[in-house]
Design an enzyme around this catalytic site. Structure first.
Site, PDB file in Angstrom:
ATOM      1  N   LYS A  12       0.828  -1.216   0.000  1.00 18.25           N
ATOM      2  CA  LYS A  12       0.000   0.000   0.000  1.00 18.25           C
ATOM      3  C   LYS A  12       0.857   1.257   0.000  1.00 18.25           C
ATOM      4  CE  LYS A  12      -1.520   1.684   3.953  1.00 18.25           C
ATOM      5  NZ  LYS A  12      -1.433   3.070   4.392  1.00 18.25           N
ATOM      6  N   ASN A  13       1.866   1.301   0.858  1.00 20.01           N
ATOM      7  CA  ASN A  13       2.619   2.553   0.988  1.00 20.01           C
ATOM      8  C   ASN A  13       3.494   2.843  -0.233  1.00 20.01           C
ATOM      9  OD1 ASN A  13       1.400   3.102   3.377  1.00 20.01           O
ATOM     10  ND2 ASN A  13       3.106   2.451   4.674  1.00 20.01           N
TER      11      ASN A  13
ATOM     12  N   CYS B 204      -3.410   8.157  10.096  1.00 18.11           N
ATOM     13  CA  CYS B 204      -3.692   7.620  11.422  1.00 18.11           C
ATOM     14  C   CYS B 204      -3.126   8.545  12.488  1.00 18.11           C
ATOM     15  CB  CYS B 204      -3.048   6.243  11.566  1.00 18.11           C
ATOM     16  SG  CYS B 204      -3.945   4.959  10.704  1.00 18.11           S
TER      17      CYS B 204
ATOM     18  N   ARG C 242       3.207  13.895  13.584  1.00 17.59           N
ATOM     19  CA  ARG C 242       3.439  13.692  12.158  1.00 17.59           C
ATOM     20  C   ARG C 242       3.592  14.983  11.330  1.00 17.59           C
ATOM     21  NH1 ARG C 242       0.153   8.444  10.237  1.00 17.59           N
ATOM     22  NH2 ARG C 242       2.052   8.173   9.035  1.00 17.59           N
TER      23      ARG C 242
ATOM     24  N   ASP D 263       5.241  -0.087  11.946  1.00 16.48           N
ATOM     25  CA  ASP D 263       3.923  -0.561  11.501  1.00 16.48           C
ATOM     26  C   ASP D 263       3.647  -2.009  11.913  1.00 16.48           C
ATOM     27  OD1 ASP D 263       3.454   1.881  10.407  1.00 16.48           O
ATOM     28  OD2 ASP D 263       3.426   1.242   8.320  1.00 16.48           O
TER      29      ASP D 263
ATOM     30  N   ARG E 260      -8.614   0.562   5.395  1.00 19.04           N
ATOM     31  CA  ARG E 260      -7.752   1.499   4.664  1.00 19.04           C
ATOM     32  C   ARG E 260      -6.525   0.800   4.103  1.00 19.04           C
ATOM     33  NH1 ARG E 260      -6.647   6.902   7.890  1.00 19.04           N
ATOM     34  NH2 ARG E 260      -5.283   7.016   6.109  1.00 19.04           N
TER      35      ARG E 260
HETATM   36  C1  UD1 Z   1       5.319   6.312   6.511  1.00 13.26           C
HETATM   37  C2  UD1 Z   1       4.217   5.291   6.397  1.00 13.26           C
HETATM   38  C3  UD1 Z   1       3.810   4.799   7.774  1.00 13.26           C
HETATM   39  C4  UD1 Z   1       5.021   4.309   8.552  1.00 13.26           C
HETATM   40  C5  UD1 Z   1       6.140   5.346   8.557  1.00 13.26           C
HETATM   41  C6  UD1 Z   1       7.424   4.840   9.188  1.00 13.26           C
HETATM   42  C7  UD1 Z   1       3.023   5.980   4.399  1.00 13.26           C
HETATM   43  C8  UD1 Z   1       1.817   6.593   3.820  1.00 13.26           C
HETATM   44  N1  UD1 Z   1       3.081   5.908   5.734  1.00 13.26           N
HETATM   45  O1  UD1 Z   1       4.764   7.413   7.240  1.00 13.26           O
HETATM   46  O2  UD1 Z   1       2.875   3.742   7.602  1.00 13.26           O
HETATM   47  O3  UD1 Z   1       4.623   4.072   9.895  1.00 13.26           O
HETATM   48  O4  UD1 Z   1       6.434   5.750   7.210  1.00 13.26           O
HETATM   49  O5  UD1 Z   1       7.854   3.690   8.548  1.00 13.26           O
HETATM   50  O6  UD1 Z   1       3.902   5.521   3.697  1.00 13.26           O
HETATM   51  N2  UD1 Z   1       9.041  13.402  10.667  1.00 13.26           N
HETATM   52  C9  UD1 Z   1       9.326  14.715  10.957  1.00 13.26           C
HETATM   53  N3  UD1 Z   1       9.211  15.635   9.942  1.00 13.26           N
HETATM   54  C10 UD1 Z   1       8.834  15.302   8.687  1.00 13.26           C
HETATM   55  C11 UD1 Z   1       8.556  13.959   8.395  1.00 13.26           C
HETATM   56  C12 UD1 Z   1       8.666  13.028   9.408  1.00 13.26           C
HETATM   57  O7  UD1 Z   1       9.670  15.059  12.078  1.00 13.26           O
HETATM   58  O8  UD1 Z   1       8.760  16.176   7.823  1.00 13.26           O
HETATM   59  C13 UD1 Z   1       9.155  12.398  11.729  1.00 13.26           C
HETATM   60  C14 UD1 Z   1       7.832  11.715  12.043  1.00 13.26           C
HETATM   61  O9  UD1 Z   1       7.063  12.444  12.966  1.00 13.26           O
HETATM   62  C15 UD1 Z   1       8.301  10.379  12.591  1.00 13.26           C
HETATM   63  C16 UD1 Z   1       9.567  10.097  11.773  1.00 13.26           C
HETATM   64  O10 UD1 Z   1       9.989  11.356  11.250  1.00 13.26           O
HETATM   65  O11 UD1 Z   1       8.689  10.521  13.938  1.00 13.26           O
HETATM   66  C17 UD1 Z   1       9.367   9.122  10.643  1.00 13.26           C
HETATM   67  O12 UD1 Z   1       8.259   9.513   9.863  1.00 13.26           O
HETATM   68  P1  UD1 Z   1       8.129   9.145   8.325  1.00 13.26           P
HETATM   69  O13 UD1 Z   1       9.108   8.069   7.975  1.00 13.26           O
HETATM   70  O14 UD1 Z   1       8.130  10.391   7.540  1.00 13.26           O
HETATM   71  O15 UD1 Z   1       6.678   8.515   8.275  1.00 13.26           O
HETATM   72  P2  UD1 Z   1       5.505   8.810   7.272  1.00 13.26           P
HETATM   73  O16 UD1 Z   1       6.038   9.086   5.899  1.00 13.26           O
HETATM   74  O17 UD1 Z   1       4.533   9.749   7.886  1.00 13.26           O
END
Ligand code: UD1
Length: 431
Positions: A22-23, A117, A122, A305, A397
């Site tokens: 999915k991701n 979620c 985030r 996850d 989802r």
């Molecule tokens: C994606 C996945 C989610 C998974 C996560 C970590 C999708 C749609 N979702 O989420 O299922 O749990 O990767 O494997 O693919 N962060 C910041 N600033 C940013 C971006 C991230 O501080 O601009 C922090 C986040 O709060 C978190 C960490 O970095 O603590 C990792 O987040 P990230 O890898 O970006 O997760 P997502 O892309 O939201």
């Protein structure tokens, strides 16, 4: 509101086929609009978030043709708008991928701030930092991220935190920026590699995806391609943990075992048998499970996850286990629900201390988010008596035909829409 009703106690047995990731798919669908020609994408999971993303790209003018439930043809040549906003897109996290895709191709993007979620705050500051570094003007207005650029120019970007979303998003925009971009401290998740491979199939020049330094040479246009999405490592891991929690024997097919190494390692540590084949893994439980320690980390570490599903297994393993959640701050919401089923878990900050118990008891619980919802279903399958799981919207989802696949393994689970249907299920189980 739909619920799952589950009669637990049957060890899961048999074979299950895993769908596309999915991701990865969410990012690939967004990237598809960057080509000037038709792109065919196979192994697309048929889940709610994917359908929301397809609707969003159709709304801005992309031609979207569903060739079958797992194959879609997208032609971005007809895109006429760069504004993406509706009540559904606001609910999915991956809407942010349209920022990188539209900015890269059209130097213009206006996308609702992402939802997803509620597992933590985030932020998307790293995504925006990357877009600014490439030369975009970025503003937040009325809940929308608004970006424009005269031109995008390749640059050197260091990500302060390893972020899957920021890595993929910046990679997409940089694929069509002038000159060379280097992303340092990049995420190494399999879906980062999958999106890079897809972009390269369309003519992008990206090297190093899967390592922590990604090098991109921008190109002026992207062309049509045919691409098949990698298997979903989280769906696969969920079934592996379902086998473990129910004391079963399950062959999980259509997977890349390498992507599952962290999950496999933890299952071996708690005492499961795991056999790896070319494109399958088999999880068998032959003795009682015991405690271990888990810390969630970016790939190749143990995936956040998979953390709730692991928590459910550790709740049934003898001794005291700990889970340290290092990625998201709000990912133990399933613990209160699991406590209703007899789990004995104490949460202190980002650490859950799990005192193993012999069995769970059926209860009425509610899914706090996607993966936690799947974890509660696993707990229900392992529990004595009947469990109902509310708010299964979250689970739908990200899991295609979840209850059908579990039923194929001998799990007694039904999706029901009313109290009457729950009673019918109970009567059927008893008779
Ligand atoms: C994606 C996945 C989610 C998974 C996560 C970590 C999708 C749609 N979702 O989420 O299922 O749990 O990767 O494997 O693919 N962060 C910041 N600033 C940013 C971006 C991230 O501080 O601009 C922090 C986040 O709060 C978190 C960490 O970095 O603590 C990792 O987040 P990230 O890898 O970006 O997760 P997502 O892309 O939201």
């Amino acid at each position: 509101m739909d619920q799952y009703v589950i009669k637990g106690g049957n060890p899961l047995h048999g074979e299950v086929e895993i769908g596309g990731a999915k991701n990865a798919a969410l990012a690939i669908l967004a990237a598809a609009v960057m080509a000037d020609e038709a792109v065919t994408i196979e192994n697309l999971p048929d889940v709610r978030d994917i359908n929301v993303m397809l609707q969003a790209i159709e709304n801005i003018g992309a031609a979207v043709e569903r060739l079958d439930i797992h194959t879609v043809r997208i032609n971005g040549a007809f895109i006429h708008g760069f504004t993406v906003d509706n009540e559904y897109i606001r609910k999915i996290r991956a809407s942010y991928y349209l920022l990188g895709a539209l900015l890269g191709k059209y130097k213009n993007a206006e996308v609702a701030l992402p939802g997803g979620c509620a597992i933590g705050s985030r932020p998307i500051d790293l995504h925006l930092k990357g877009f600014r570094a490439l030369g975009a003007q970025v503003d937040i207005q009325r809940g929308m991220v608004v970006m424009t650029a005269q031109t995008l120019s390749g640059t050197h970007i260091y990500l302060d935190k390893v972020s899957v979303g920021a890595t993929i998003n910046i990679m997409m925009a940089a694929a069509m920026a002038a000159g060379k971009t280097i992303i340092e401290n990049a995420a190494k998740e399999p879906h980062v590699v999958d999106v890079a491979n897809f972009l390269n199939c369309m003519g992008a020049k990206i090297r190093g995806a899967g390592t922590d330094v990604i090098r991109i040479t921008g190109v002026e246009s992207l062309h049509g391609a045919e691409y098949s999405i990698i298997p979903d490592q989280i769906e696969a891991g969920t079934f592996m943990f379902a086998a473990a929690a129910t004391g079963g024997d399950v062959l999980v097919r259509n997977v890349i075992p390498k992507h599952l190494e962290a999950t496999t390692a933890k299952l071996l540590e708690v005492g499961c048998r795991v056999e790896e084949f070319d494109d399958a893994v088999r999880v068998t439980v032959t003795r009682s499970l015991h405690h271990t320690q888990v810390t969630t980390l970016p790939y190749p570490g143990f995936p956040t996850d998979m953390q709730p599903q692991m928590g459910v297994v550790l709740g049934l393993s003898s001794g005291t286990s700990t889970i340290t959640e290092s990625i998201f701050e709000n990912r133990f919401k399933y613990v209160d629900e699991l406590a209703k089923m007899g789990a004995n878990i104490k949460v202190e900050g980002n650490i859950a201390i799990i005192y193993g118990t012999e069995r769970y008891y059926g209860a009425r619980v509610s899914a706090p988010d996607l993966r936690a919802g799947a974890a509660l279903v696993i707990a229900g399958l392992a529990a004595d008596r009947i469990t109902t799981v509310d708010d299964i919207y979250y689970v739908e989802r990200g899991y295609e035909a979840f209850e059908e696949k579990l039923r194929g393994l001998g799990g007694e689970i039904r999706k029901v829409g009313s109290e009457k249907e729950i009673q019918k299920f109970k009567l059927k189980i008893v008779s």
